[in-house]
Design an enzyme around this catalytic site. Structure first.
Site, PDB file in Angstrom:
ATOM      1  N   ARG A  63       0.782  -1.201   0.088  1.00 67.25           N
ATOM      2  CA  ARG A  63       0.080   0.048  -0.077  1.00 67.25           C
ATOM      3  C   ARG A  63       0.762   1.085  -0.110  1.00 67.25           C
ATOM      4  O   ARG A  63       2.012   1.144   0.427  1.00 67.25           O
ATOM      5  CB  ARG A  63      -0.968   0.148   1.191  1.00 67.25           C
ATOM      6  CG  ARG A  63      -0.159   0.122   2.593  1.00 67.25           C
ATOM      7  CD  ARG A  63      -1.455   0.171   3.787  1.00 67.25           C
ATOM      8  NE  ARG A  63      -0.778   0.335   4.982  1.00 67.25           N
ATOM      9  CZ  ARG A  63      -0.004  -0.860   5.684  1.00 67.25           C
ATOM     10  NH1 ARG A  63       0.004  -2.017   5.282  1.00 67.25           N
ATOM     11  NH2 ARG A  63       0.572  -0.160   6.832  1.00 67.25           N
ATOM     12  N   CYS A  65       2.729   4.380   0.930  1.00 66.41           N
ATOM     13  CA  CYS A  65       3.305   5.442   1.988  1.00 66.41           C
ATOM     14  C   CYS A  65       2.623   6.468   2.329  1.00 66.41           C
ATOM     15  O   CYS A  65       2.274   7.290   1.269  1.00 66.41           O
ATOM     16  CB  CYS A  65       4.736   5.445   2.093  1.00 66.41           C
ATOM     17  SG  CYS A  65       5.519   6.462   3.480  1.00 66.41           S
ATOM     18  N   TRP A 425       9.357  20.875 -42.196  1.00 64.42           N
ATOM     19  CA  TRP A 425       9.407  22.055 -40.943  1.00 64.42           C
ATOM     20  C   TRP A 425       8.315  21.912 -39.998  1.00 64.42           C
ATOM     21  O   TRP A 425       8.510  21.539 -38.817  1.00 64.42           O
ATOM     22  CB  TRP A 425      10.037  23.158 -41.259  1.00 64.42           C
ATOM     23  CG  TRP A 425      10.563  24.017 -40.078  1.00 64.42           C
ATOM     24  CD1 TRP A 425      12.036  24.188 -39.816  1.00 64.42           C
ATOM     25  CD2 TRP A 425       9.903  24.621 -39.084  1.00 64.42           C
ATOM     26  NE1 TRP A 425      12.234  24.781 -38.669  1.00 64.42           N
ATOM     27  CE2 TRP A 425      10.912  24.907 -37.967  1.00 64.42           C
ATOM     28  CE3 TRP A 425       8.705  24.545 -38.678  1.00 64.42           C
ATOM     29  CZ2 TRP A 425      10.743  25.612 -36.647  1.00 64.42           C
ATOM     30  CZ3 TRP A 425       8.392  25.240 -37.414  1.00 64.42           C
ATOM     31  CH2 TRP A 425       9.399  25.690 -36.523  1.00 64.42           C
ATOM     32  N   TYR A 429       7.872  20.184 -36.268  1.00 65.06           N
ATOM     33  CA  TYR A 429       7.650  21.203 -34.978  1.00 65.06           C
ATOM     34  C   TYR A 429       6.215  20.591 -34.195  1.00 65.06           C
ATOM     35  O   TYR A 429       6.287  20.722 -33.159  1.00 65.06           O
ATOM     36  CB  TYR A 429       7.410  22.694 -35.725  1.00 65.06           C
ATOM     37  CG  TYR A 429       7.413  23.717 -34.407  1.00 65.06           C
ATOM     38  CD1 TYR A 429       8.432  23.991 -33.707  1.00 65.06           C
ATOM     39  CD2 TYR A 429       6.321  24.235 -34.211  1.00 65.06           C
ATOM     40  CE1 TYR A 429       8.325  24.996 -32.700  1.00 65.06           C
ATOM     41  CE2 TYR A 429       5.854  25.017 -33.301  1.00 65.06           C
ATOM     42  CZ  TYR A 429       7.205  25.411 -32.519  1.00 65.06           C
ATOM     43  OH  TYR A 429       7.241  26.498 -31.358  1.00 65.06           O
ATOM     44  N   ASP A 445      15.200  24.850 -39.629  1.00 62.70           N
ATOM     45  CA  ASP A 445      14.886  26.013 -38.954  1.00 62.70           C
ATOM     46  C   ASP A 445      16.331  26.969 -39.109  1.00 62.70           C
ATOM     47  O   ASP A 445      17.383  26.414 -38.873  1.00 62.70           O
ATOM     48  CB  ASP A 445      14.684  25.552 -37.569  1.00 62.70           C
ATOM     49  CG  ASP A 445      14.346  26.707 -36.611  1.00 62.70           C
ATOM     50  OD1 ASP A 445      13.337  27.331 -36.782  1.00 62.70           O
ATOM     51  OD2 ASP A 445      15.413  27.224 -35.931  1.00 62.70           O
TER      52      ASP A 445
END
Length: 495
Positions: A63, A65, A425, A429, A445
């Site tokens: 379980r 903490c 391009w 992007y 670019d």
């Protein structure tokens, strides 16, 4: 499950934050599982079981903490797996892909067989896709109980449970306590009523907030988003409803804090998932930095900004239109055009009685259907670019899944490049920021080519692409370092 016990135990003993999110420790003597940074006394190695995910820990019978709160651990499991199959599946699960569908349908969206997907999850995550979805739902509920003042009924629905009874049963089985008892233990300041829901966006340190804020600020669309006083704010629309979000750094802590003002709490998990991707908080930043700094061209940039991430977006369609608007113009010019488009065709913000913090936030981004029917030449666009936006909007209207997860990067680029006005391009992007492809790379670019210059000579797109081969599979992060490393976050064309 490939977990090195000795390495994990060393990280556990030193509470090494670099390993937070990489594994969880199940303690046989207590039945609890913890993060590597848990402040509790370190258990003996013989009592430790090291597991690759929270879902694996819960499947093994441990379980969560209550001290280290596994629900706020960085979600680095998203980076595991081969060919990013696991990453794609986990992102779709976080978006609710298994809320109304099954594993077969999830596998189909990724382009693999359901049996193969289950095998990958067992190997890399240690649990089935369904178990991961259930664990995410439960841990998000725990966060809402601990960090917000939402009524327990709203917590149940916001975290994706079909009924309050199922929510109560799940919490009792996992924590051995009722939700109301967990809420009494909360330590967070939820803020005064009416200020929205504030939640932590955990991330592995370091996190370069100034770099991300500057990049987003240079591209902020007037009327839609704003970056001011170290805070990012924007309007949002989801399922026909509107609201606002703001994100800021949490002082000296490595995480961010998001404040969400939205009328439907059932959509909180989706909103948080989108914000996590927008700010790239789940990146395995230490692994990425270790890889990129080996290259002499990048070493200086990476060393100066080791926490730099790749900003995503709130909405893929919005990002794609923003990219098309920026073709062959500067970032500032693209931002001006985007502001005109939003002011003319966007929807005025009606946040169902929730007032935005910033009066400059007045619109939500136009829908694909609205732009598909609009005459865009009136905002100063060339006819060819207006036609490209119209065609793209019609394509998304006809196929809403166009900007969802692709099967792989090549598939995404091919699919986008087939649309009128979308070149290599622009496709790269969009894949980089909207589809969250970590290896997307817009090699043509101008800003990237200038930043990669040697001896005053900028490489051609083909030459830069060849150079970038050694940066795989993190070329998107290399691109960010080159863009930001020049000291100008608005550098180059933002197509």
């Amino acid at each position: 499950m490939l977990v090195d016990r000795e390495a994990c135990y060393r990280a556990l003993r030193t509470r090494d934050a670099r390993f937070d999110g990489r594994f969880f420790t199940g303690v046989r003597s207590t039945g609890v599982y913890c993060r590597p940074v848990c402040p509790a006394r370190t258990p003996k190695l013989d009592n430790c079981v090291f597991l690759p995910s929270a879902a694996a820990a819960q499947r093994a019978g441990f379980r969560p903490c209550l001290r280290c709160r596994p629900e706020v651990s960085p979600d680095l499991v998203v980076w595991r797996g081969t060919l990013n199959t696991i990453s794609r599946a986990l992102r779709l699960i976080a978006d609710g892909a298994l809320d109304d569908a099954n594993v077969d349908q999830l596998a189909g969206r990724i382009g693999v067989g359901a049996r193969h997907l289950r095998r990958l999850f067992e190997r890399h995550v240690g649990a089935s896709p369904g178990a991961v979805a259930r664990t995410r739902r439960l841990l998000f509920a725990k966060r809402l109980l601990d960090e917000t003042a939402l009524p327990i009924t709203e917590v149940a629905y916001a975290s994706g449970f079909a009924s309050v009874r199922r929510f109560n049963d799940a919490v009792r089985r996992t924590y051995g306590r009722a939700p109301r008892d967990l809420r009494r233990l909360r330590r967070s300041d939820t803020g005064p009523p009416g200020t929205g829901v504030s939640l932590v966006l955990p991330c592995a340190p370091p996190y370069d907030w100034p770099g991300i804020a500057d990049f987003l600020g240079a591209r902020a669309i007037p009327g839609l988003e704003v970056v001011r006083h170290n805070v990012y704010r924007r309007t949002i629309a989801l399922a026909g409803k509107t609201g606002t979000v703001e994100v800021r750094p949490a002082g000296q802590a490595p995480h961010l804090v998001a404040t969400i003002r939205f009328p439907d709490v059932a959509l909180l998990a989706q909103i948080v998932g989108r914000l996590r991707r927008l700010f790239d908080v789940d990146a395995d930043i230490n692994g990425i930095v270790t890889h990129l700094r080996r290259d002499a061209r990048l070493a200086g940039c990476v060393r100066s900004r080791p926490g730099l991430r790749v900003p995503g977006c709130w909405d893929g369609f919005e990002l794609a239109i923003r990219a098309v608007l920026g073709q062959q113009v500067s970032v500032a010019a693209a931002t001006t055009l985007a502001g005109r488009l939003v002011a003319r065709y966007g929807t005025p913000l009606h946040a169902d009685g929730v007032s935005p913090e910033d009066p400059e936030l007045r619109f939500v981004f136009p829908t694909p259907a609205a732009l598909a029917a609009a005459d865009l030449t009136g905002i100063g666009l060339p006819r060819s670019r207006a036609a490209a936006i119209t065609a793209f909007s019609r394509a998304v209207t006809a196929e809403p899944a166009l900007l969802r997860e692709a099967q792989n990067l090549d598939h995404a680029i091919d699919r986008l490049s087939a649309l009128p006005g979308i070149g290599e391009w622009t496709a790269q992007y969009i894949a980089m920021r909207a589809l969250r492809e970590p290896d997307a790379f817009p090699a043509s670019d101008l800003g990237l080519r200038r930043a990669a210059a040697t001896n005053g000579q900028s490489p051609t797109a083909c030459q830069l692409r060849d150079v970038a081969e050694s940066w795989r599979p993190w070329r998107s992060y290399a691109a960010m370092h080159l863009w930001v490393g020049g000291g100008d976050p608005g550098r180059g064309a933002d197509r």
